[in-house]
Design a protein around this motif. Structure first.
Motif, PDB file in Angstrom:
ATOM      1  N   CYS A   1     -38.390  43.765   4.502  1.00 28.83           N
ATOM      2  CA  CYS A   1     -39.244  42.851   3.751  1.00 28.83           C
ATOM      3  C   CYS A   1     -39.975  43.636   2.675  1.00 28.83           C
ATOM      4  O   CYS A   1     -40.463  44.740   2.929  1.00 28.83           O
ATOM      5  CB  CYS A   1     -40.249  42.178   4.676  1.00 28.83           C
TER       6      CYS A   1
ATOM      7  N   TYR B   1     -37.663  38.688   1.886  1.00 30.36           N
ATOM      8  CA  TYR B   1     -37.157  39.077   3.197  1.00 30.36           C
ATOM      9  C   TYR B   1     -35.638  39.183   3.136  1.00 30.36           C
ATOM     10  O   TYR B   1     -34.965  38.268   2.679  1.00 30.36           O
ATOM     11  CB  TYR B   1     -37.569  38.032   4.240  1.00 30.36           C
TER      12      TYR B   1
ATOM     13  N   GLN C   1     -31.106  46.801   9.832  1.00 26.86           N
ATOM     14  CA  GLN C   1     -32.544  46.508   9.839  1.00 26.86           C
ATOM     15  C   GLN C   1     -32.838  45.271   8.993  1.00 26.86           C
ATOM     16  O   GLN C   1     -32.142  44.991   8.021  1.00 26.86           O
ATOM     17  CB  GLN C   1     -33.346  47.684   9.259  1.00 26.86           C
ATOM     18  N   ASP C   2     -33.879  44.548   9.370  1.00 22.54           N
ATOM     19  CA  ASP C   2     -34.435  43.511   8.515  1.00 22.54           C
ATOM     20  C   ASP C   2     -35.481  44.191   7.636  1.00 22.54           C
ATOM     21  O   ASP C   2     -36.307  44.960   8.136  1.00 22.54           O
ATOM     22  CB  ASP C   2     -35.099  42.405   9.337  1.00 22.54           C
TER      23      ASP C   2
ATOM     24  N   ASN D   1     -32.422  39.876   5.602  1.00 15.23           N
ATOM     25  CA  ASN D   1     -31.999  39.884   7.000  1.00 15.23           C
ATOM     26  C   ASN D   1     -30.730  40.720   7.163  1.00 15.23           C
ATOM     27  O   ASN D   1     -29.759  40.531   6.435  1.00 15.23           O
ATOM     28  CB  ASN D   1     -31.748  38.446   7.459  1.00 15.23           C
ATOM     29  N   GLY D   2     -30.732  41.648   8.104  1.00 12.75           N
ATOM     30  CA  GLY D   2     -29.523  42.381   8.469  1.00 12.75           C
ATOM     31  C   GLY D   2     -28.988  43.323   7.406  1.00 12.75           C
ATOM     32  O   GLY D   2     -27.809  43.278   7.072  1.00 12.75           O
TER      33      GLY D   2
END
Length: 122
Positions: A43, A63, A40-41, A65-66
């Motif tokens: 934030c 944020y 999942q990303d 990422n991955g």
């Protein structure tokens, strides 16, 4: 809202994503664990000290990422504004290098126990 030194876990059940209630985490850090079964990303929004009550949507701040399943996004978040007095810059100037004037004040916003509004006057 996740506070400093707290953690939460992201889960998924029948395409419904949900964060757990915040729990005590590692001192000085924010942690979001991914237990969705998939990458999942993630934030982190409206970090402590930066909430804006006039905005309907949270302001995205960090944020990641991955983030793999069973892994976490960890942020060492220490918001420390510093005040300097100098006539070397215009109000809208972008600082290109270190300020060569002694700092006159600083404060760790992460240490605030409540929501506070500050007005800086010139």
């Amino acid at each position: 809202m996740l506070e400093l030194s707290e953690k939460t876990t992201l889960t998924e059940d029948n395409n419904v994503f949900q964060f757990s209630n915040p729990q005590k985490g590692v001192d000085g850090f924010l942690q979001v664990w991914n237990n969705t079964g998939l990458t999942q990303d993630i934030c982190m929004a409206q970090l402590p000290g930066f909430a804006n009550r006039r905005e309907l949507m949270p302001v995205l701040a960090l944020y990641f990422n991955g983030v793999g399943d069973g892994s976490n996004a960890t942020a060492d978040f220490t918001p420390i504004p510093r005040v300097y007095i100098t006539s070397d810059y215009q109000e809208t100037a972008v600082l290109q290098s270190a300020i060569e004037t002694p700092m006159i004040w600083e404060y760790n916003l992460g240490a605030l126990a409540e929501i506070t509004t500050w007005n800086l006057l010139t």
